[in-house]
Design a protein around this motif. Structure first.
Motif, short mmCIF file in Angstrom:
data_model
loop_
_atom_site.label_atom_id
_atom_site.label_comp_id
_atom_site.label_asym_id
_atom_site.label_seq_id
_atom_site.Cartn_x
_atom_site.Cartn_y
_atom_site.Cartn_z
N ARG A 288 7.56 -11.00 -5.49
CA ARG A 288 7.06 -10.54 -3.97
C ARG A 288 8.40 -10.60 -3.13
O ARG A 288 8.45 -9.93 -1.98
CB ARG A 288 5.93 -11.92 -3.51
N ARG A 289 9.18 -11.70 -2.92
CA ARG A 289 9.87 -11.65 -1.98
C ARG A 289 11.26 -10.70 -2.18
O ARG A 289 11.57 -10.23 -1.07
CB ARG A 289 10.76 -13.22 -2.38
N ALA A 290 11.42 -10.33 -3.48
CA ALA A 290 12.34 -9.35 -3.71
C ALA A 290 11.90 -7.96 -3.12
O ALA A 290 12.62 -6.94 -2.62
CB ALA A 290 12.90 -9.18 -5.30
N HIS A 291 10.72 -7.70 -3.55
CA HIS A 291 9.94 -6.52 -2.95
C HIS A 291 9.90 -6.31 -1.40
O HIS A 291 10.20 -5.53 -0.78
CB HIS A 291 8.62 -6.50 -3.58
N THR A 292 9.55 -7.51 -0.81
CA THR A 292 9.57 -7.40 0.71
C THR A 292 11.03 -7.34 1.17
O THR A 292 11.16 -6.45 2.08
CB THR A 292 9.30 -8.87 1.13
N GLN A 293 11.85 -7.76 0.57
CA GLN A 293 13.48 -7.72 0.82
C GLN A 293 13.94 -6.25 0.72
O GLN A 293 14.41 -5.59 1.90
CB GLN A 293 14.17 -8.74 0.07
N ALA A 294 13.62 -5.66 -0.43
CA ALA A 294 13.82 -4.18 -0.42
C ALA A 294 13.27 -3.30 0.53
O ALA A 294 14.00 -2.50 1.17
CB ALA A 294 13.56 -4.08 -2.00
N THR A 295 11.99 -3.55 0.72
CA THR A 295 11.25 -2.80 1.61
C THR A 295 11.74 -2.95 2.95
O THR A 295 11.82 -1.81 3.93
CB THR A 295 9.77 -3.23 1.61
N ARG A 296 12.12 -4.18 3.30
CA ARG A 296 12.52 -4.34 4.78
C ARG A 296 13.88 -3.38 4.96
O ARG A 296 14.27 -2.94 6.14
CB ARG A 296 12.97 -6.00 4.95
N PHE A 297 14.80 -3.19 3.81
CA PHE A 297 16.13 -2.52 4.18
C PHE A 297 15.53 -0.86 4.05
O PHE A 297 16.84 -0.02 3.97
CB PHE A 297 16.93 -2.87 2.99
N GLY A 298 14.44 -0.58 3.66
CA GLY A 298 14.16 0.90 3.54
C GLY A 298 13.94 1.27 2.15
O GLY A 298 13.59 2.63 2.18
N ALA A 299 13.86 0.58 1.40
CA ALA A 299 13.37 1.07 -0.11
C ALA A 299 12.11 1.51 -0.16
O ALA A 299 11.10 0.89 0.51
CB ALA A 299 13.80 0.09 -1.04
N GLU A 300 12.03 2.65 -0.89
CA GLU A 300 10.32 3.00 -0.99
C GLU A 300 10.06 2.66 -2.60
O GLU A 300 10.57 3.01 -3.48
CB GLU A 300 10.48 4.43 -0.76
N PHE A 301 8.70 1.85 -2.66
CA PHE A 301 8.24 1.90 -3.94
C PHE A 301 7.01 2.81 -4.34
O PHE A 301 6.19 3.04 -3.48
CB PHE A 301 7.69 0.44 -4.15
N LEU A 302 7.07 3.27 -5.58
CA LEU A 302 6.02 4.05 -5.88
C LEU A 302 5.16 3.63 -7.25
O LEU A 302 5.98 3.20 -8.04
CB LEU A 302 6.10 5.57 -6.37
N THR A 303 3.81 3.44 -7.20
CA THR A 303 3.26 3.02 -8.44
C THR A 303 3.06 4.26 -9.21
O THR A 303 1.87 5.10 -9.22
CB THR A 303 1.85 2.42 -7.90
N GLN A 304 4.13 4.54 -10.06
CA GLN A 304 4.04 5.73 -11.07
C GLN A 304 4.85 5.42 -12.14
O GLN A 304 5.83 4.51 -12.26
CB GLN A 304 4.88 6.89 -10.36
N ARG A 305 4.51 6.24 -13.31
CA ARG A 305 5.48 6.00 -14.64
C ARG A 305 6.10 7.05 -14.58
O ARG A 305 5.92 8.27 -14.57
CB ARG A 305 4.21 5.79 -15.75
N ALA A 306 7.43 6.92 -15.04
CA ALA A 306 8.44 8.10 -15.24
C ALA A 306 8.01 8.53 -16.52
O ALA A 306 7.97 7.65 -17.51
CB ALA A 306 10.04 7.51 -15.29
N SER A 307 8.13 9.81 -16.76
CA SER A 307 7.75 10.27 -18.24
C SER A 307 8.77 11.22 -18.64
O SER A 307 8.81 11.90 -19.79
CB SER A 307 6.31 11.04 -18.07
N GLY A 308 9.80 11.63 -17.72
CA GLY A 308 10.98 12.71 -18.20
C GLY A 308 12.07 12.57 -17.33
O GLY A 308 11.99 12.15 -16.23
N LEU A 309 13.34 12.93 -17.74
CA LEU A 309 14.59 12.96 -17.04
C LEU A 309 15.37 14.13 -17.51
O LEU A 309 15.54 14.27 -18.66
CB LEU A 309 15.29 11.56 -17.33
N ARG A 310 15.71 14.85 -16.57
CA ARG A 310 16.79 15.86 -16.81
C ARG A 310 17.88 16.15 -15.97
O ARG A 310 17.91 15.75 -14.61
CB ARG A 310 15.88 17.43 -17.12
N ALA A 311 19.06 16.74 -16.39
CA ALA A 311 20.06 16.96 -15.56
C ALA A 311 20.25 18.36 -15.19
O ALA A 311 20.17 19.24 -15.89
CB ALA A 311 21.31 16.16 -15.89
N GLU A 312 20.69 18.80 -13.84
CA GLU A 312 20.86 19.99 -13.43
C GLU A 312 21.95 19.73 -12.43
O GLU A 312 21.84 19.70 -11.15
CB GLU A 312 19.82 20.99 -12.99
#
Length: 550
Positions: A288-312
C-alpha cells in the motif's frame, strides 16, 4: 450514514422548544435532535427510526404527560433501543419518583427543570450519557457487503481480491449470519447464485468476475493514454520499485496488475527483515505504501492482465486480457511467481474450500479454534504459521526435509520454536486431501507411516512457478520458465540468433531488446522482497541507457 438521534419528549411546547434549542446548540453537529409532543408520538418516531436502521443515542422525556408518563414511555422505548441512554425531566416535586424510576425502570439519570445555565446544570450530564452510549455503540457498516458461504472457491477469490486491493467490506456467511439471509431477501437476490456483492448504492453483483468487480469498486481498468515511456507488467515488489523510480524520474509509467499490488509478498502477514522496519511490516502495508508513493509521482495503475507482447521497430506493444493494447518504448517484466501446485488427490477439487495457496489471510479469522496445516519450510510458510497461530487452536507445519534451517531465516525459526501452538513435523508430506463440500481430513505420510488427521484448512507454500507462458518465443526462458537476462543469454558462449543489436544486452535486458525483467520471474534472482525492489530500481537505470540510445 445518518447521524445518531437524540429524542426529546414533552407535552409542553414551550418547554420542548427550549430543550431542543439547548440540545441543538451543543450537539447538533454530531447528532440529529428530534422532538415529540407525547409519549405515544415518541414511540411512533422510534419505530420509524428502527425501520430505517437509524440509531438512537439518548431519550429525554418529561415525567408528567397526559396519557403516558415519562417513566412509562422510557420503559417502552427501551424495548426498541435497549442501548440508548434514558433520562427523565422532572419538576423539583417529582424527584423522589424519579429516583424510584432509576431503580425500577432502569433510567440512567434524571434532570430537574429548569436548568440555568445549561453549561453547568445540563450539558455535563448529557455529555456523560452520550460518552457512555458511544462506548458500546457499533455503527452499522455501510460499505460493500459480500454474502457467500465460506467453503466456495469464488467466495474466497472475491474476498481475497477486495482485501488485497484495500477495499473495505463486510463478509456475511449465509450459513452462520442471519443478516445475510435478511439482505438477500431485502434485495430480492437468489441464494443459489452466491457469492453476491452488495454495494452502498443498493446495486449488487452475483458471482462477479474480478474484472467487472474491479470496475465497480473504482479500480482503473482502462489506460488514460495509448503510449507510455515504460509499461511495467506486474506490481509485486520489483514492479512497485520500478514504478516509483521510473515515475519519480519523469518517465510516463503504466503498471499492469491483474490482482492486487504486492504480488506474493503482499500476502505475507509480517516481514521482519525488510530494511527500515525494525518492528516488521505486513506485506499488504508495504504494498500500500509503495502504491501510494508511485501514484504520487504520477505512475498509473491498471487492474488488467497482460496476454501478449510484440515488437514493432522501436516500440513494444502489450496486449491486455480485454483485447486492448498499449504501446511503449520500454517494457519491464516484473511478473513474480506463484506457488507450485501440490500434486495429491483431492487438492484441486478442494482448492478454495479449505485448501489454499499462499497465506490467504482473509481466512485467518475463520480458522479460530481450528487445526490448521501448512505445507512448506521457507520464510513465507513461517510467516503464515506465526500469523495463523494467533487464531487457530494448533498450527502444524509439514516439511519434507530434515529441518527448517536450510530454507528459513533464523529469526522465524526462533519465533516458531517459542510459539506453543505451532508444531513442525519433518519428513512428512500430504498424500491426499479428503472432503466432499469442504476439506475435512488429510492423509499424511510420516516417518511412522501413513495416518489420517482431521483438518479444516491447508495452506500450501511449495516452490515458485513463473507465469510466463503468454510471452512470445523471442523472449528466452530456462527449462522452468524463468526469463533469461543479460549474461545468461550467452548460450554456449554466444548470443541467440534473435538478438539483432550491435551491443550486448544490458544486465537485466531480455532477448527482446527494450524488454527488461526484474524480481522473482528472472532466472537466477534471489527470492527476497528487498532484492526484488532493488532489481526494479536498477532496471530503471538500464531503461534510461536504452532510451538514450534509441
Amino acid at each position: 450514514m445518518a447521524k445518531p438521534v437524540i429524542l426529546a419528549v414533552d407535552d409542553d411546547p414551550n418547554v420542548l422548544e427550549a430543550v431542543v434549542q439547548d440540545l441543538r446548540r451543543k450537539y447538533g453537529a454530531e447528532y440529529r435532535v428530534l422532538r415529540a409532543g407525547s409519549g405515544q408520538a415518541g414511540l411512533d418516531i422510534s419505530r420509524q427510526l428502527q425501520e430505517r436502521g437509524d440509531a438512537v443515542a439518548l431519550y429525554l422525556s418529561d415525567q408528567r404527560m397526559p396519557g403516558m408518563s415519562g417513566v412509562e414511555f422510557l420503559e417502552r422505548a427501551q424495548t426498541l433501543y435497549p442501548e440508548a441512554r434514558r433520562a427523565l425531566l422532572t419538576a423539583y416535586a417529582d424527584t423522589e419518583a424519579a429516583i424510584r424510576a432509576i431503580n425500577s425502570a432502569r433510567i440512567h439519570y434524571y434532570l430537574t427543570k429548569p436548568w440555568d445555565p445549561p453549561e453547568q446544570q445540563f450539558y455535563p450530564v448529557i455529555d456523560d450519557l452520550l460518552v457512555s452510549w458511544k462506548q458500546g455503540y457499533r455503527p452499522p457498516f455501510e460499505g460493500l457487503k459480500v454474502i457467500g458461504p465460506r467453503w466456495t472457491l469464488m467466495d474466497h477469490q472475491v474476498r481475497d481480491f477486495l482485501s488485497r486491493n484495500q477495499v473495505p467490506y463486510l463478509w456475511l456467511d449465509p450459513e452462520r449470519d442471519e443478516q445475510a439471509t435478511q439482505l438477500l431477501r431485502k434485495h430480492a437476490l437468489d441464494d443459489r447464485k452466491l457469492p453476491v456483492v452488495i454495494f452502498p448504492d443498493g446495486s449488487s453483483m452475483a458471482q462477479p468476475d474480478l474484472h467487472s468487480l474491479a470496475e465497480k469498486v473504482g479500480l482503473r481498468t482502462q489506460a488514460k493514454a495509448e503510449y507510455y515511456d515504460v509499461v511495467v507488467v506486474g506490481a509485486g515488489p520489483a514492479g512497485l520499485g520500478a514504478a516509483v523510480y521510473a515515475a519519480s524520474e519523469g518517465l510516463s509509467t503504466l503498471i499492469l496488475e491483474p490482482e492486487a499490488p504486492g504480488g506474493q509478498a503482499g500476502s505475507s502477514s509480517r516481514i521482519e527483515n525488510y530494511l527500515g522496519f525494525p518492528s516488521g511490516i505486513t506485506g499488504a502495508d508495504l504494498a500500500r505504501r509503495a502504491h501510494t508513493q508511485a501514484t504520487r509521482f504520477g505512475a498509473e495503475f491498471l487492474t488488467q492482465r497482460a496476454s501478449g507482447l510484440r515488437a514493432e521497430g522501436q516500440y513494444r506493444f502489450i496486449q491486455m486480457a480485454d483485447g486492448r493494447e498499449v504501446s511503449c518504448r520500454v517494457c519491464l517484466l516484473a511478473l513474480g511467481v506463484r506457488y507450485r501446485k501440490l500434486d495429491a488427490p483431492g487438492i484441486e477439487s478442494l482448492t478454495g474450500k479449505g485448501v489454499y495457496y499462499g497465506a490467504a489471510l482473509v481466512e485467518a479469522r475463520s480458522c479460530s479454534d481450528e487445526d490448521v496445516y501448512i505445507v512448506g519450510g521457507a520464510n513465507s510458510a513461517g510467516q503464515a504459521a506465526m500469523h495463523f497461530s494467533k487464531f487457530a487452536r494448533r498450527v502444524t507445519m509439514l516439511v519434507r526435509g530434515d529441518s527448517l534451517e536450510s530454507s528459513m531465516s533464523k529469526y522465524l525459526i526462533d519465533q516458531i520454536a517459542a510459539t506453543s501452538n505451532i508444531e513442525v513435523e519433518t519428513h512428512t508430506r500430504v498424500v491426499e486431501a479428503r472432503g466432499e463440500e469442504r476439506l475435512t481430513s488429510l492423509r499424511l505420510e510420516t516417518p511412522q507411516g501413513e495416518e489420517t488427521r482431521e483438518a479444516s484448512a491447508l495452506f500450501i507454500f511449495i516452490g515458485a512457478a513463473p507465469q510466463t507462458d503468454w510471452l512470445p518465443p523471442a523472449i528466452l526462458r530456462d527449462m522452468n520458465g524463468f526469463v533469461l537476462t543479460g549474461p545468461d543469454l550467452r548460450l554456449q558462449g554466444s548470443l541467440p540468433e534473435s538478438w539483432k543489436e550491435d551491443r550486448d544486452p544490458f544486465l537485466l535486458e531480455t532477448s527482446m531488446s527494450g524488454v527488461f525483467a526484474a524480481g522473482d520471474v528472472r532466472h537466477g534472482s534471489v527470492k527476497r522482497a528487498a532484492t526484488a525492489v532493488g532489481e526494479g530500481a536498477i532496471a530503471v537505470q538500464f531503461v534510461h541507457q536504452y532510451l538514450a540510445r534509441y
